[in-house]
Motif scaffolding. Structure first.
Motif, mmCIF file in Angstrom:
data_model
loop_
_atom_site.group_PDB
_atom_site.id
_atom_site.type_symbol
_atom_site.label_atom_id
_atom_site.label_comp_id
_atom_site.label_asym_id
_atom_site.label_seq_id
_atom_site.Cartn_x
_atom_site.Cartn_y
_atom_site.Cartn_z
ATOM 1 N N ALA A 46 -16.632 3.166 -15.841
ATOM 2 C CA ALA A 46 -17.336 2.105 -16.558
ATOM 3 C C ALA A 46 -16.384 1.489 -17.571
ATOM 4 O O ALA A 46 -15.552 2.185 -18.160
ATOM 5 C CB ALA A 46 -18.551 2.678 -17.268
ATOM 6 N N GLU A 47 -16.512 0.169 -17.722
ATOM 7 C CA GLU A 47 -15.696 -0.521 -18.732
ATOM 8 C C GLU A 47 -16.624 -1.148 -19.750
ATOM 9 O O GLU A 47 -17.636 -1.749 -19.399
ATOM 10 C CB GLU A 47 -14.840 -1.594 -18.056
ATOM 11 C CG GLU A 47 -13.736 -0.977 -17.219
ATOM 12 C CD GLU A 47 -12.783 -2.004 -16.644
ATOM 13 O OE1 GLU A 47 -13.128 -3.215 -16.638
ATOM 14 O OE2 GLU A 47 -11.690 -1.602 -16.220
ATOM 15 N N LEU A 56 -11.450 -5.538 -23.659
ATOM 16 C CA LEU A 56 -11.777 -4.180 -23.242
ATOM 17 C C LEU A 56 -11.836 -3.271 -24.469
ATOM 18 O O LEU A 56 -10.885 -3.155 -25.229
ATOM 19 C CB LEU A 56 -10.718 -3.672 -22.257
ATOM 20 C CG LEU A 56 -10.970 -2.283 -21.684
ATOM 21 C CD1 LEU A 56 -12.199 -2.281 -20.788
ATOM 22 C CD2 LEU A 56 -9.748 -1.810 -20.903
ATOM 23 N N LEU A 57 -13.012 -2.637 -24.700
ATOM 24 C CA LEU A 57 -13.191 -1.786 -25.877
ATOM 25 C C LEU A 57 -13.004 -0.323 -25.543
ATOM 26 O O LEU A 57 -12.517 0.461 -26.354
ATOM 27 C CB LEU A 57 -14.605 -1.990 -26.449
ATOM 28 C CG LEU A 57 -14.967 -3.412 -26.861
ATOM 29 C CD1 LEU A 57 -16.453 -3.518 -27.161
ATOM 30 C CD2 LEU A 57 -14.154 -3.843 -28.074
ATOM 31 N N HIS A 58 -13.436 0.027 -24.329
ATOM 32 C CA HIS A 58 -13.427 1.445 -23.996
ATOM 33 C C HIS A 58 -13.516 1.568 -22.485
ATOM 34 O O HIS A 58 -14.101 0.716 -21.813
ATOM 35 C CB HIS A 58 -14.647 2.115 -24.655
ATOM 36 C CG HIS A 58 -14.754 3.573 -24.346
ATOM 37 N ND1 HIS A 58 -13.972 4.530 -24.936
ATOM 38 C CD2 HIS A 58 -15.587 4.242 -23.502
ATOM 39 C CE1 HIS A 58 -14.306 5.729 -24.469
ATOM 40 N NE2 HIS A 58 -15.283 5.582 -23.597
ATOM 41 N N PRO A 414 -21.780 -3.429 -26.621
ATOM 42 C CA PRO A 414 -20.866 -4.077 -25.681
ATOM 43 C C PRO A 414 -21.500 -4.274 -24.311
ATOM 44 O O PRO A 414 -22.558 -3.705 -24.031
ATOM 45 C CB PRO A 414 -19.722 -3.071 -25.576
ATOM 46 C CG PRO A 414 -20.388 -1.750 -25.795
ATOM 47 C CD PRO A 414 -21.535 -1.987 -26.728
ATOM 48 N N GLU A 415 -20.863 -5.067 -23.481
ATOM 49 C CA GLU A 415 -21.297 -5.216 -22.096
ATOM 50 C C GLU A 415 -20.676 -4.054 -21.319
ATOM 51 O O GLU A 415 -19.481 -3.789 -21.443
ATOM 52 C CB GLU A 415 -20.791 -6.552 -21.556
ATOM 53 C CG GLU A 415 -21.310 -6.848 -20.178
ATOM 54 C CD GLU A 415 -20.702 -8.131 -19.615
ATOM 55 O OE1 GLU A 415 -21.186 -8.575 -18.583
ATOM 56 O OE2 GLU A 415 -19.744 -8.660 -20.217
ATOM 57 N N ILE A 416 -21.488 -3.354 -20.539
ATOM 58 C CA ILE A 416 -20.962 -2.209 -19.783
ATOM 59 C C ILE A 416 -21.018 -2.533 -18.297
ATOM 60 O O ILE A 416 -22.082 -2.872 -17.770
ATOM 61 C CB ILE A 416 -21.776 -0.929 -20.057
ATOM 62 C CG1 ILE A 416 -21.864 -0.668 -21.564
ATOM 63 C CG2 ILE A 416 -21.157 0.266 -19.338
ATOM 64 C CD1 ILE A 416 -22.714 0.517 -21.951
#
Ligand SMILES: [Zn+2]
Ligand SMILES: [Zn+2]
Ligand SMILES: [Zn+2]
Length: 442
Positions: A46-47, A56-58, A414-416
């Motif tokens: 998952a991003e 990109l956060l994680h 965030p959007e996942i």
């Protein structure tokens, strides 16, 4: 855990799991799966991206998880498949049914003042069955009849036994030869249609009473339902339902003053009596008409007194986790290659299953696809359903819980975007031994 599974293979598996460097991580997954007996294994990634900038956060991947998979609870509602997940389902159902009665989970408390009934729609008789009769704490004879007739199969249609609770004979026909097995499985198969027709007739009756057309009524009144199916020992379903009147916007709006509890009672009584489902003639018998049984139970739900909101919620939640297995049949579709005689079920259930296969091959009933529903004795509906406005959905309760439990949470929503692949389910014998002790220690 029975001693037979406590074999050397299981012990070996347990020891290597306990000694694995990622044991803690594995144990955390198992704990979060809530003691699930058959967790789902997912592989994927998952991003997390910032909704504005797309940055990109994680990044999360299962590659670094134990065995390269994420273990999620199976979420079954069936206690026979996974006691832990069924318990979660039962508890969730309890809370959302209760919220529909007294508010909570986003439903306003004012909903408690809306007219609301607990209704049981029964199946008709398909022939006499052994029954435990209790009255004022005394057990009475099953079917005591003086000068009882002898049927064409040479059986005297009487039983003087005072049956005990859980006696295996309960629910078995007095004469299997006379019992209407076709009627029983057809009733189960058509119960969802009868329910649909019942709700339609109920709405029509309410509209007529208010001097409105159905379309006009939507501006004033909405009917909400939550229902559950319960198998009787004789193998037919009864439906228990909470039926509530709301204003046009659901539980947050008041119903019009003319929509009283008495009117709702009259509408339920009327609708239960008038609806029918027709079954075309079978090869060897005439066409039949199926209706609800004569026994109709309608009770108001009150905050104190006989039938409280907690009692109703507990009742519906209990049956939401059961299936036909409570009548001693199976928990999976029966295949044509299965040997019916060898299935571990009561004879009565075996005859009902055989009847499903027989009707499946008849032109008049072929489209009911009864072979596929034979393990349910013909019932093809959902066990537990709610109308859209009843209260929150079970999915909402679960999303709320799982979103917090599964993936790491970041502050700014965030959007996942994830890519997931199902790679299996269950626990090895060794893993199951450890999982047992982990969930016992919760
Ligand atoms: Zn489970
Ligand atoms: Zn009996
Ligand atoms: Zn007979």
């Amino acid at each position: 855990m029975p001693p037979t599974t406590r074999n050397a293979h299981a012990i070996d598996g347990m020891i290597s799991r306990l000694n694995a460097p990622d044991y803690d991580r594995w144990a955390a997954q198992i704990r979060r799966a809530g003691g699930c007996a058959q967790p789902i294994h997912l592989r994927g990634r998952a991003e997390y991206r910032d909704r504005q900038t797309g940055a990109l956060l994680h990044r999360y991947t299962t590659r670094t998880e134990p065995d390269g998979v994420l273990r999620l609870p199976c979420k079954t509602r069936r206690a026979s498949r996974c006691p832990a997940c069924a318990e979660t389902y039962r508890a969730d159902t309890y809370h959302l049914i209760r919220a529909g009665l007294i508010g909570g989970k986003g439903v306003p408390a004012s909903v408690a003042s809306h007219p609301c009934l607990f209704v049981t729609l029964t199946a008709p008789s398909f022939g006499p069955v052994h029954t435990r009769r209790e009255h004022h704490g005394k057990t009475h004879p099953c079917h005591a009849r003086r000068a009882a007739p002898t049927c064409g199969h040479g059986r005297v249609l009487s039983c003087k036994a005072r049956h005990r609770i859980h006696e295996p004979v309960l629910g078995e026909p007095l004469c299997p030869g006379c019992y209407d097995h076709a009627g029983s499985v057809l009733f189960n198969a058509l119960a969802p249609l009868l329910w649909k027709r019942f709700t339609d007739a109920l709405r029509r009756h309410l509209a007529k009473s208010g001097g409105l057309t159905l379309k006009e009524m939507r501006e004033h009144l909405a009917v909400s339902f939550a229902k559950v199916a319960e198998y009787q020992r004789r193998g037919v379903v009864h439906l228990h339902a909470v039926i509530r009147l709301d204003g046009p916007d659901g539980p947050s709006s008041r119903p019009p003053t003319w929509a009283t509890c008495d009117l709702l009672t009259a509408a339920v009584t009327h609708a239960a009596r008038v609806v029918r489902a027709d079954v075309p003639a079978l090869d060897d018998e005439s066409a039949r008409v199926l209706r609800w049984g004569a026994q109709l139970d309608i009770r108001p739900i009150t905050l104190s007194g006989d039938l409280t909101e907690s009692a109703v919620a507990a009742y519906i939640a209990k049956y939401a986790t059961k299936a036909a297995e409570c009548v001693g049949t199976l928990d999976r579709p029966i295949r044509l290659t299965d040997d019916l005689a060898a299935l571990p079920v009561r004879d009565h259930a075996r005859r009902l299953i055989a009847e499903c296969f027989r009707l499946n091959n008849q032109e008049a009933t072929a489209d009911l696809n009864l072979a596929h529903w034979a393990h349910m004795l013909g019932f093809r509906g959902h066990f537990s359903t709610r109308s859209r406005h009843y209260s929150v959905g079970i999915g909402d309760i679960r999303t709320e819980r799982t979103a917090h439990a599964r993936l790491p949470l970041l502050d700014d929503d965030p959007e996942i975007v994830g890519t997931w692949e199902y790679v299996g389910r269950g626990l090895s014998l060794g893993d199951a031994l450890i999982a047992d002790s982990l969930s016992g220690a919760r």
